[in-house]
Design a protein around this motif. Structure first.
Motif, PDB file in Angstrom:
ATOM      1  N   HIS A 129      17.477 -17.278 -38.778  1.00  0.00           N
ATOM      2  CA  HIS A 129      17.856 -18.542 -38.154  1.00  0.00           C
ATOM      3  C   HIS A 129      16.820 -19.617 -38.448  1.00  0.00           C
ATOM      4  N   PHE A 130      15.554 -19.250 -38.442  1.00  0.00           N
ATOM      5  CA  PHE A 130      14.473 -20.184 -38.751  1.00  0.00           C
ATOM      6  C   PHE A 130      14.651 -20.746 -40.163  1.00  0.00           C
ATOM      7  N   LEU A 131      14.969 -19.870 -41.112  1.00  0.00           N
ATOM      8  CA  LEU A 131      15.143 -20.321 -42.487  1.00  0.00           C
ATOM      9  C   LEU A 131      16.344 -21.250 -42.631  1.00  0.00           C
ATOM     10  N   GLU A 132      17.419 -20.926 -41.918  1.00  0.00           N
ATOM     11  CA  GLU A 132      18.646 -21.715 -42.042  1.00  0.00           C
ATOM     12  C   GLU A 132      18.536 -23.073 -41.371  1.00  0.00           C
TER      13      GLU A 132
ATOM     14  N   LEU B 248       9.118 -20.693 -29.549  1.00  0.00           N
ATOM     15  CA  LEU B 248       9.788 -21.987 -29.517  1.00  0.00           C
ATOM     16  C   LEU B 248       9.607 -22.675 -30.864  1.00  0.00           C
ATOM     17  N   VAL B 249      10.593 -23.491 -31.259  1.00  0.00           N
ATOM     18  CA  VAL B 249      10.503 -24.267 -32.492  1.00  0.00           C
ATOM     19  C   VAL B 249      10.929 -25.703 -32.206  1.00  0.00           C
ATOM     20  N   SER B 250      10.458 -26.615 -33.054  1.00  0.00           N
ATOM     21  CA  SER B 250      10.738 -28.032 -32.835  1.00  0.00           C
ATOM     22  C   SER B 250      10.437 -28.798 -34.116  1.00  0.00           C
ATOM     23  N   TRP B 251      10.861 -30.075 -34.152  1.00  0.00           N
ATOM     24  CA  TRP B 251      10.476 -30.965 -35.237  1.00  0.00           C
ATOM     25  C   TRP B 251       9.220 -31.745 -34.885  1.00  0.00           C
TER      26      TRP B 251
ATOM     27  N   ALA C 126       9.352 -25.994 -50.481  1.00  0.00           N
ATOM     28  CA  ALA C 126      10.609 -26.255 -49.772  1.00  0.00           C
ATOM     29  C   ALA C 126      11.744 -25.459 -50.404  1.00  0.00           C
ATOM     30  N   THR C 127      11.556 -24.138 -50.476  1.00  0.00           N
ATOM     31  CA  THR C 127      12.559 -23.250 -51.066  1.00  0.00           C
ATOM     32  C   THR C 127      12.809 -22.086 -50.116  1.00  0.00           C
ATOM     33  N   PRO C 128      13.990 -21.479 -50.164  1.00  0.00           N
ATOM     34  CA  PRO C 128      14.263 -20.329 -49.303  1.00  0.00           C
ATOM     35  C   PRO C 128      13.296 -19.170 -49.531  1.00  0.00           C
ATOM     36  N   LEU C 129      12.914 -18.921 -50.785  1.00  0.00           N
ATOM     37  CA  LEU C 129      12.012 -17.813 -51.066  1.00  0.00           C
ATOM     38  C   LEU C 129      10.644 -18.047 -50.431  1.00  0.00           C
ATOM     39  N   ALA C 130      10.116 -19.253 -50.579  1.00  0.00           N
ATOM     40  CA  ALA C 130       8.825 -19.567 -49.959  1.00  0.00           C
ATOM     41  C   ALA C 130       8.914 -19.453 -48.445  1.00  0.00           C
ATOM     42  N   GLY C 131      10.014 -19.933 -47.879  1.00  0.00           N
ATOM     43  CA  GLY C 131      10.199 -19.848 -46.438  1.00  0.00           C
ATOM     44  C   GLY C 131      10.258 -18.413 -45.959  1.00  0.00           C
ATOM     45  N   ARG C 132      10.929 -17.564 -46.712  1.00  0.00           N
ATOM     46  CA  ARG C 132      11.040 -16.149 -46.336  1.00  0.00           C
ATOM     47  C   ARG C 132       9.660 -15.483 -46.325  1.00  0.00           C
TER      48      ARG C 132
ATOM     49  N   PRO D 151      14.630 -22.306 -28.718  1.00  0.00           N
ATOM     50  CA  PRO D 151      14.015 -20.983 -28.855  1.00  0.00           C
ATOM     51  C   PRO D 151      13.976 -20.541 -30.312  1.00  0.00           C
ATOM     52  N   PHE D 152      12.964 -19.779 -30.642  1.00  0.00           N
ATOM     53  CA  PHE D 152      12.929 -19.095 -31.932  1.00  0.00           C
ATOM     54  C   PHE D 152      13.845 -17.878 -31.813  1.00  0.00           C
ATOM     55  N   ILE D 153      14.858 -17.807 -32.654  1.00  0.00           N
ATOM     56  CA  ILE D 153      15.868 -16.753 -32.544  1.00  0.00           C
ATOM     57  C   ILE D 153      15.572 -15.591 -33.487  1.00  0.00           C
TER      58      ILE D 153
END
Length: 262
Positions: A55-58, A39-42, A17-23, A49-51
């Protein structure tokens, strides 16, 4: 006829759960345009939409959620994204982060991804990068076709088809996929020298052993009987009760041509 699907499933206890891992995670997925989410969702109700990866990381990677149970203090944890692609190469996936429960037990997280099969897409690279990022406890990449989609699957077959390793209450490995990663809790099960001596590709990185049954994932579709024979040979090099599924699909020859992608 069932069209082949590629499945990646990885269980991990690593804090991702870190920005680096997400990137690293999302860049690997978006490296191939045919796998880029739409598409993205919880959950499974997709509206957003996936932008872009940024944006996905943020907005979607490792967002804090709070669980409130009556009589218990609030419990914070990280909530992971679901994503989906509806275009020609349809796919879907989700991330669950590892967490420590109120009793101090470490609950593994999961990378799970399923996609329609296409020969030009390098699913093995995605699996390899994600397994390294996660320092996988256990992971699998497999190509499922007609031979391994029975009408009435057993419990072990269902677990294999869904990429489930049993969860914290019933951990285990249903079967050997085309590529497997054995890390925490399983690496000691692997006799690396013995398996290499039988001609299987083996890599060892950061305590995680990755074994492939054959040279290419496409071998599962092109010659399932050969893949099946090699998997049976590989399975014989482990202790007999490690894998829940003991036998290969029979008769494999009758489904060989049905597995070939159109």
């Amino acid at each position: 006829m069932t069209k082949p699907t590629a499945l990646i499933a990885i269980d991990t206890s690593t804090d991702l759960a870190t920005p680096l891992a997400g990137r690293i995670f999302i860049d690997e997925l978006c490296r191939e345009p045919k796998l880029t989410p739409e598409l993205v969702s919880w959950d499974e109700k997709f509206k957003d939409p996936f932008i872009s990866p940024e944006h996905f990381l943020e907005k979607w990677w490792a967002q804090i959620a709070v669980m409130r149970a009556e009589g218990e203090p609030p419990f914070e944890f990280y909530w992971g994204p679901h994503w989906k692609r509806k275009s020609k190469l349809a796919s879907r996936g989700y991330v669950k982060y590892a967490k420590t429960n109120k009793f101090g037990d470490r609950i593994p997280g999961t990378f799970w991804f399923q996609s329609r099969w296409e020969r030009s897409v390098n699913f093995d690279q995605v699996f390899d990068r994600w397994a390294s990022l996660a320092r996988a406890n256990v992971g699998m990449l497999h190509l499922f076709g007609e031979a391994e989609n029975p009408v009435a699957p057993t419990a072990a077959e269902s677990r294999f088809q869904s990429g489930s390793f049993g969860g914290p209450l019933n951990p285990g490995i249903p079967n050997i996929g085309w590529a497997m990663a054995y890390g925490e809790g399983y690496a000691h099960e692997v006799d690396v020298d013995r398996i290499r001596a039988h001609g299987f590709p083996v890599e060892v990185r950061d305590g995680v052993v990755v074994i492939r049954v054959t040279e290419q994932l496409s071998d599962v579709a092109d010659d399932f009987p050969r893949f099946s024979r090699r998997r049976a040979e590989l399975k014989s090099l482990f202790r007999p009760d490690l894998f829940w599924i003991k036998d290969e699909p029979k008769p494999v020859l009758t489904v060989m041509h049905e597995l070939r992608p159109t």
